[in-house]
Write an enzyme that holds these catalytic residues in place. Structure first.
Site, PDB file in Angstrom:
ATOM      1  N   LYS A  72      -2.100   2.701  18.518  1.00  0.00           N
ATOM      2  CA  LYS A  72      -2.734   2.176  17.298  1.00  0.00           C
ATOM      3  C   LYS A  72      -3.538   0.923  17.639  1.00  0.00           C
ATOM      4  O   LYS A  72      -3.098   0.106  18.457  1.00  0.00           O
ATOM      5  CB  LYS A  72      -1.643   1.858  16.271  1.00  0.00           C
ATOM      6  CG  LYS A  72      -2.163   1.463  14.899  1.00  0.00           C
ATOM      7  CD  LYS A  72      -0.997   1.258  13.922  1.00  0.00           C
ATOM      8  CE  LYS A  72      -1.467   0.914  12.520  1.00  0.00           C
ATOM      9  NZ  LYS A  72      -0.340   0.733  11.578  1.00  0.00           N
ATOM     10  N   SER A 147      -0.599   3.341   7.295  1.00  0.00           N
ATOM     11  CA  SER A 147      -1.843   2.930   7.912  1.00  0.00           C
ATOM     12  C   SER A 147      -2.065   3.493   9.314  1.00  0.00           C
ATOM     13  O   SER A 147      -3.174   3.432   9.824  1.00  0.00           O
ATOM     14  CB  SER A 147      -1.876   1.403   7.983  1.00  0.00           C
ATOM     15  OG  SER A 147      -0.835   0.927   8.823  1.00  0.00           O
ATOM     16  N   SER A 171       4.210   2.685   7.357  1.00  0.00           N
ATOM     17  CA  SER A 171       2.973   3.140   8.004  1.00  0.00           C
ATOM     18  C   SER A 171       3.145   4.074   9.179  1.00  0.00           C
ATOM     19  O   SER A 171       2.159   4.570   9.714  1.00  0.00           O
ATOM     20  CB  SER A 171       2.143   1.948   8.452  1.00  0.00           C
ATOM     21  OG  SER A 171       1.444   1.440   7.351  1.00  0.00           O
TER      22      SER A 171
HETATM   23  N1  GLN Z   1       1.374   1.273   2.907  1.00  0.00           N
HETATM   24  C1  GLN Z   1       2.015   0.004   3.022  1.00  0.00           C
HETATM   25  C2  GLN Z   1       1.038  -1.097   2.746  1.00  0.00           C
HETATM   26  O1  GLN Z   1      -0.023  -0.791   2.364  1.00  0.00           O
HETATM   27  C3  GLN Z   1       2.634  -0.131   4.379  1.00  0.00           C
HETATM   28  C4  GLN Z   1       1.712  -0.571   5.427  1.00  0.00           C
HETATM   29  C5  GLN Z   1       2.337  -0.635   6.766  1.00  0.00           C
HETATM   30  O2  GLN Z   1       3.466  -0.208   6.962  1.00  0.00           O
HETATM   31  N2  GLN Z   1       1.614  -1.232   7.698  1.00  0.00           N
HETATM   32  O3  GLN Z   1       1.302  -2.250   2.909  1.00  0.00           O
END
Ligand code: GLN
Length: 461
Positions: A72, A147, A171
């Site tokens: 990532k 994400s 994410s």
């Molecule tokens: N979807 C969650 C957010 O928008 C989690 C994001 C993540 O785990 N980086 O914050």
């Protein structure tokens, strides 16, 4: 083809790492319209493949020799850019490897490239990347989740053996569920965060995607453990229940907020599958679930507003010279997308002197209660089962208002709040053929048990 299978062929000389890497590179190229990668290290991967083949030929192979990893784009790999899918960091080259990358390279793994993501890991659909969305590999009109959407698609569609993501509130698990892979968010502290660009430091963990639980376990054992460069990382013994049957708590059907009917049906089948493993399955209502999302978004935005303050166009990040006003405002306005700006503003607000007690302090108190509830639950059962997501992969553009997007994280944020490990496993598909993911959570240090149990369950799905 899993790495576990190919490794034997590499060692006996019936196939080569070079051919394997070429295969991965051509699958990446053939699926470039998915936009899963922001950078591909063709030369570096081919060079390392030749070295790996030499090591196999001379019997000097290391534990992950020739395994292909996608990373990532918020985790530093020396020699490749780290952008966090943001204009703010476009062109930035880190000077060092993240600890997890250093350990992978030392074990013979090959980092094939950097994967697309939501900007600074903020999002659940991969639509907030400054470099365009990632498309779901099975239906290009749908999102892969976020994400870590690029890492999920890379693992699901044969562009790597294992990919690395980060999970602050889901994410890894949510995109793993949408794309049909395993997705592990480890216990807080089991993997070093050194070299991970911080979003919300008390919630962030690096974790793994893979279609093979064996490959995931191999990578986990190599990269987890204490790192002197991360004071929150820890070394300790994995937690185990020994030989007795597992006791598994299952979130009751009445608590499945926002789930569509197909998800409810799949969850019911999942509970049967848990029982078929020989586990004792009991209903466990998880207290305070109505506070999970507000607690998460207050804490995550507060920490993000502080962590992202360094990107000011002076010390770090894009610099835009302003004709009027100051450089910092101009740089941050141009460098950050709408979701990142929204989070910084919200986080600054909840930390402001007039509102700190009403929001941030309250959220910290709620965090304690959520953690205590888990401690109580894991005094009664070994693991806790629930869905990973309320729905399968949705269409791009379907969730326009931020709150509806945030609500899709209902089942994932509490593990980060409590620091416990959790895994999403593929469990069948919906009527449209889109993957369904189910989740297992466990007490701290139960990562190995989660992976082993998820592997057994997925075979029954
Ligand atoms: N979807 C969650 C957010 O928008 C989690 C994001 C993540 O785990 N980086 O914050």
């Amino acid at each position: 083809m899993t790495f576990t299978d190919t490794r034997t062929a590499f060692a006996s000389g019936t196939s080569s790492v070079n051919d394997s890497v070429d295969g991965f590179l051509s699958r990446i190229a053939a699926q470039s319209e998915l936009n899963a990668f922001l950078a591909v290290d063709t030369d570096g991967a081919q060079r390392q493949a030749l070295e790996s083949d030499e090591r196999y030929a001379s019997g000097l192979q290391r534990p992950l020799e020739g395994m292909v990893i996608a990373v990532k784009d918020n985790i530093h790999v020396k020699g490749l850019p780290t952008t966090c899918a943001s204009r703010m960091l476009e062109g930035f080259q880190p000077l060092f490897n993240a600890t997890v990358i250093e350990r992978l390279i030392d074990a013979g793994a090959i980092c094939i490239g950097k994967t697309n993501m939501d900007e600074f890991a903020m999002g659940s659909s991969n639509e907030t990347s400054a470099f365009g969305p990632v498309h779901h590999h099975l239906d290009h009109a749908r999102v892969p989740g976020g994400s870590s959407g690029g890492s999920a698609v890379a693992a699901a569609s044969g562009m790597c053996h294992v990919s690395l993501g980060s999970d602050t509130g889901g994410s890894i698990r949510q995109p793993a569920a949408f794309c049909g892979t395993f997705g592990l968010k480890p216990t807080y502290g089991r993997m070093s965060r050194y070299g991970l660009v911080a979003f919300a430091s008390s919630l962030d963990q690096i974790g793994l995607f893979s279609t093979s639980i064996d490959d995931m376990q191999d990578v986990f054992s190599v990269i987890s453990g204490h790192d002197p460069m991360d004071s929150t990382s820890t070394q300790g013994a994995p937690w185990s229940v020994g030989e007795r049957p597992l006791r598994i708590g299952a979130m009751p059907m009445s608590q499945l907020t926002g789930c569509d009917q197909q998800m409810i049906d799949a969850y019911s089948a999942y509970r049967d599958a848990l029982a078929a493993l020989g586990a004792e399955v009991v209903d466990i209502t998880v207290p305070h679930s109505e506070t999970w999302i507000p607690t998460y978004f207050i804490l995550a935005t507060a920490e993000a507003s502080s962590n992202l303050a360094r990107f000011d166009g002076v010390r770090f990040g894009l610099r835009v010279d302003a004709e009027h006003g100051d450089i910092t405002t101009a740089s941050r306005t141009a460098g950050f997308g709408a979701e990142v700006q929204r989070r910084i503003m919200l986080g600054t607000y909840v930390l402001s002197s007039g509102y700190h007690d009403a929001y941030y302090t309250k959220a910290q108190q709620a965090r304690r209660r959520i953690s205590d509830a888990y401690t109580d639950i894991f005094g009664r059962v070994d693991l806790l089962a629930m869905p990973t997501t309320p729905t399968t992969a949705f269409e791009r553009g379907a969730k326009k208002d931020p709150v509806s997007m945030w609500l899709s994280d209902y089942f994932t944020v509490s593990a980060n709040i409590a620091g416990i490990p959790a895994i999403s496993l593929p469990f069948g598909s919906d009527a449209a053929g889109l993957p369904i993911g189910m989740q297992l959570q466990g007490p701290m240090w139960s990562d190995e048990l989660l992976m082993a149990t998820a592997g057994r369950l997925a075979r029954t799905a």
